[in-house]
Design a protein around this motif. Sequence first.
Motif, PDB file in Angstrom:
ATOM      1  N   GLN A 218       0.823  -1.203   0.000  1.00  0.00           N
ATOM      2  CA  GLN A 218       0.000   0.000   0.000  1.00  0.00           C
ATOM      3  C   GLN A 218       0.858   1.254   0.000  1.00  0.00           C
ATOM      4  OE1 GLN A 218      -2.362  -1.086   3.477  1.00  0.00           O
ATOM      5  NE2 GLN A 218      -4.216  -1.036   2.214  1.00  0.00           N
ATOM      6  N   SER A 221       2.399   1.654  -3.440  1.00  0.00           N
ATOM      7  CA  SER A 221       1.372   2.071  -4.391  1.00  0.00           C
ATOM      8  C   SER A 221       1.070   3.546  -4.220  1.00  0.00           C
ATOM      9  CB  SER A 221       0.100   1.246  -4.174  1.00  0.00           C
ATOM     10  OG  SER A 221      -0.947   1.712  -4.987  1.00  0.00           O
ATOM     11  N   LEU A 233     -12.166  -1.566 -11.241  1.00  0.00           N
ATOM     12  CA  LEU A 233     -12.018  -2.052  -9.882  1.00  0.00           C
ATOM     13  C   LEU A 233     -13.336  -1.892  -9.140  1.00  0.00           C
ATOM     14  CD1 LEU A 233     -11.676   0.709  -7.933  1.00  0.00           C
ATOM     15  CD2 LEU A 233      -9.460   0.731  -9.055  1.00  0.00           C
ATOM     16  N   CYS A 234     -13.591  -2.798  -8.225  1.00  0.00           N
ATOM     17  CA  CYS A 234     -14.787  -2.754  -7.391  1.00  0.00           C
ATOM     18  C   CYS A 234     -14.569  -1.718  -6.301  1.00  0.00           C
ATOM     19  CB  CYS A 234     -15.066  -4.125  -6.785  1.00  0.00           C
ATOM     20  SG  CYS A 234     -16.497  -4.138  -5.679  1.00  0.00           S
ATOM     21  N   VAL A 235     -15.358  -0.655  -6.317  1.00  0.00           N
ATOM     22  CA  VAL A 235     -15.086   0.469  -5.429  1.00  0.00           C
ATOM     23  C   VAL A 235     -15.284   0.091  -3.959  1.00  0.00           C
ATOM     24  CG1 VAL A 235     -17.436   1.393  -5.672  1.00  0.00           C
ATOM     25  CG2 VAL A 235     -15.572   2.893  -4.976  1.00  0.00           C
ATOM     26  N   LYS A 237     -14.977  -2.888  -2.531  1.00  0.00           N
ATOM     27  CA  LYS A 237     -13.887  -3.768  -2.117  1.00  0.00           C
ATOM     28  C   LYS A 237     -12.591  -2.983  -1.931  1.00  0.00           C
ATOM     29  CE  LYS A 237     -11.417  -7.962  -3.544  1.00  0.00           C
ATOM     30  NZ  LYS A 237     -11.294  -9.015  -4.602  1.00  0.00           N
ATOM     31  N   THR A 238     -12.334  -2.061  -2.841  1.00  0.00           N
ATOM     32  CA  THR A 238     -11.100  -1.266  -2.766  1.00  0.00           C
ATOM     33  C   THR A 238     -11.095  -0.384  -1.529  1.00  0.00           C
ATOM     34  OG1 THR A 238     -10.924  -1.235  -5.174  1.00  0.00           O
ATOM     35  CG2 THR A 238      -9.681   0.434  -3.967  1.00  0.00           C
ATOM     36  N   ALA A 241     -10.674  -2.326   1.802  1.00  0.00           N
ATOM     37  CA  ALA A 241      -9.277  -2.666   2.080  1.00  0.00           C
ATOM     38  C   ALA A 241      -8.492  -1.440   2.535  1.00  0.00           C
ATOM     39  CB  ALA A 241      -8.631  -3.270   0.832  1.00  0.00           C
ATOM     40  N   LEU A 242      -8.927  -0.263   2.067  1.00  0.00           N
ATOM     41  CA  LEU A 242      -8.196   0.962   2.388  1.00  0.00           C
ATOM     42  C   LEU A 242      -8.498   1.485   3.780  1.00  0.00           C
ATOM     43  CD1 LEU A 242      -6.303   3.168   1.196  1.00  0.00           C
ATOM     44  CD2 LEU A 242      -8.354   4.326   0.356  1.00  0.00           C
ATOM     45  N   HIS A 266     -18.374  -1.220 -10.468  1.00  0.00           N
ATOM     46  CA  HIS A 266     -16.972  -1.082 -10.839  1.00  0.00           C
ATOM     47  C   HIS A 266     -16.697   0.306 -11.409  1.00  0.00           C
ATOM     48  CE1 HIS A 266     -16.890  -5.354 -10.223  1.00  0.00           C
ATOM     49  NE2 HIS A 266     -15.618  -5.426 -10.531  1.00  0.00           N
ATOM     50  N   ARG A 271      -5.990   2.849  -9.411  1.00  0.00           N
ATOM     51  CA  ARG A 271      -6.219   2.513  -8.006  1.00  0.00           C
ATOM     52  C   ARG A 271      -5.342   3.335  -7.066  1.00  0.00           C
ATOM     53  NH1 ARG A 271      -7.265  -3.238  -5.193  1.00  0.00           N
ATOM     54  NH2 ARG A 271      -6.999  -2.587  -3.024  1.00  0.00           N
ATOM     55  N   GLU A 275      -6.685   5.863  -4.140  1.00  0.00           N
ATOM     56  CA  GLU A 275      -6.302   5.727  -2.740  1.00  0.00           C
ATOM     57  C   GLU A 275      -5.649   7.005  -2.223  1.00  0.00           C
ATOM     58  OE1 GLU A 275      -3.819   2.306  -2.869  1.00  0.00           O
ATOM     59  OE2 GLU A 275      -5.468   0.884  -2.640  1.00  0.00           O
TER      60      GLU A 275
END
Length: 524
Positions: A218, A221, A233-235, A237-238, A241-242, A266, A271, A275
Amino acid sequence: MSSRQNGEQALFGSLDAEGQARVIEDLALSLPGAMFQYTLSPDGRDAIHYMSPGCKEIWEYAPEEIGEDPTRLWQTIHPDDLPAMQASVLHSKDTLTPWNHRWRIVTPSGVRKWVHGRGRPRRQANGDVLWNSVVLDVTEQMRAQIALEESRERFHQSRKIETIGKLTGGIAHDFNNFLAVIQGNLEIAAEKPHEEMTAACLSDALRATVNASELTAQLLSFSRRAPMERRALCVDKTLHALTTFLGRTLPRSVTMRFRPGSRAAHLCLDRAQLESAVLNLVLNARDAMPNGGVLTIETAAADGHVQIRIKDTGHGMTAAEKERALDPFFTTKPPGEGTGMGLSTVEGFVLQSGGTLDIATAPGDGTTVTLSFPVEDAQTGHVEEEIPEPAMNCGRDHILLVDDDDAVRLTLQRLLQSLGYAVTAMPDGTAALAFLERGERVSIVISDIVMPGEMEGTALAQEIRVREPDLPVILISGYPSSGRNAKVGESAETFLPKPVSRAVLSAAVENALSASRQGARGAL
């Protein structure tokens, strides 16, 4: 009479052909840049029928020189820009839409310039297409634009540095916790290797290494410098995780809540930049609640868009502050406590991604920042592949392992041997090549990328590709960005980021060996 004919009559009045020519020549001398008439025939032949004297300042060729050999203009085009230039002309010809293109040239004396051309095509009776065009030297404008973009990038990086500085305490705390779990459990396992507790200790230590690895990924990234890499990307899910990562930026007096509501929609976004944008907004919200409060991150889907809302219960902004909130360098923080680039860089990312940004705020009522993006088809999203359980290698394939770090090399050797492979380990690329030159049978080479000396992993793979084209190579590195450059000749080598688990390593080796065997059978 047409409007064009009326315009020509107003311009030329009762002038004869010679007088009209003088008017055109005077205009050509007075206007900046170069005016010219260009034709392209159906069989691909082109010609320049007129070129104004301004061409001398741009291309360093006199009009008569270009008239004698029009290819001189094409020869000045920068090689990297030539395909796009040719495509722009052909598109204008085929669609009869205005030609409008910017490209680089290199003059005969070696001067590099940016030029911009415009022209309107007309189909002639014989099938040719004719453009009356103008080309301007826009070098200074492009230099100013490039300087502005570089300045924006510097400010963006300074904002990242500021943000990472605020994260340092929480990250150090979490890493020390991970290390404490790893160290403590391994010490117990080493002291009492035959007791039932050993398996649990080792499991906890492994779980801590995975958590530490995810945190490192992370950070890399977030801090990386790279062009936008948009992918579906699946918002929900993203952001889920954040939120764990973001929680490290908040004091205990601030409560964070995550409310997913986009129904697994999505988004086609970069990504890392998403983030970064959310992290910027979370830090702003935290700073707006010095005495504590509630920070809510929520998503919603409606009318083909996904909204991401970051809400705080802080002091809010006045109407005047809200009006300037997106201005670069504007900040409501005390002197020395902010660059004023947070919301500005977030807005830049949102607009570049085809979205919108809205701010709702009032003094004492907190602030809500809403990011809205168009929905991407879920089928284009990236689906993580399940990694199968590692299988034992009964055929005893021989692996040549290359890594300059003694501890990492020994660990990888043990992992591979535990999978049933025969392993020869070497500390550098030079030693690995010497081993191969002795004619030893090797099924696959696994090499670190970043090693001291001239023979790094990519150079080793390049040499192997020349000597033994069918020998598979897997490149590994603790620098994930190295994987983007892990290409040798026409072949892209398999790349694995460190740390690599036993299951991932097993799957990569088996896939590479399987592909190699299929290629060998196909050659028979």
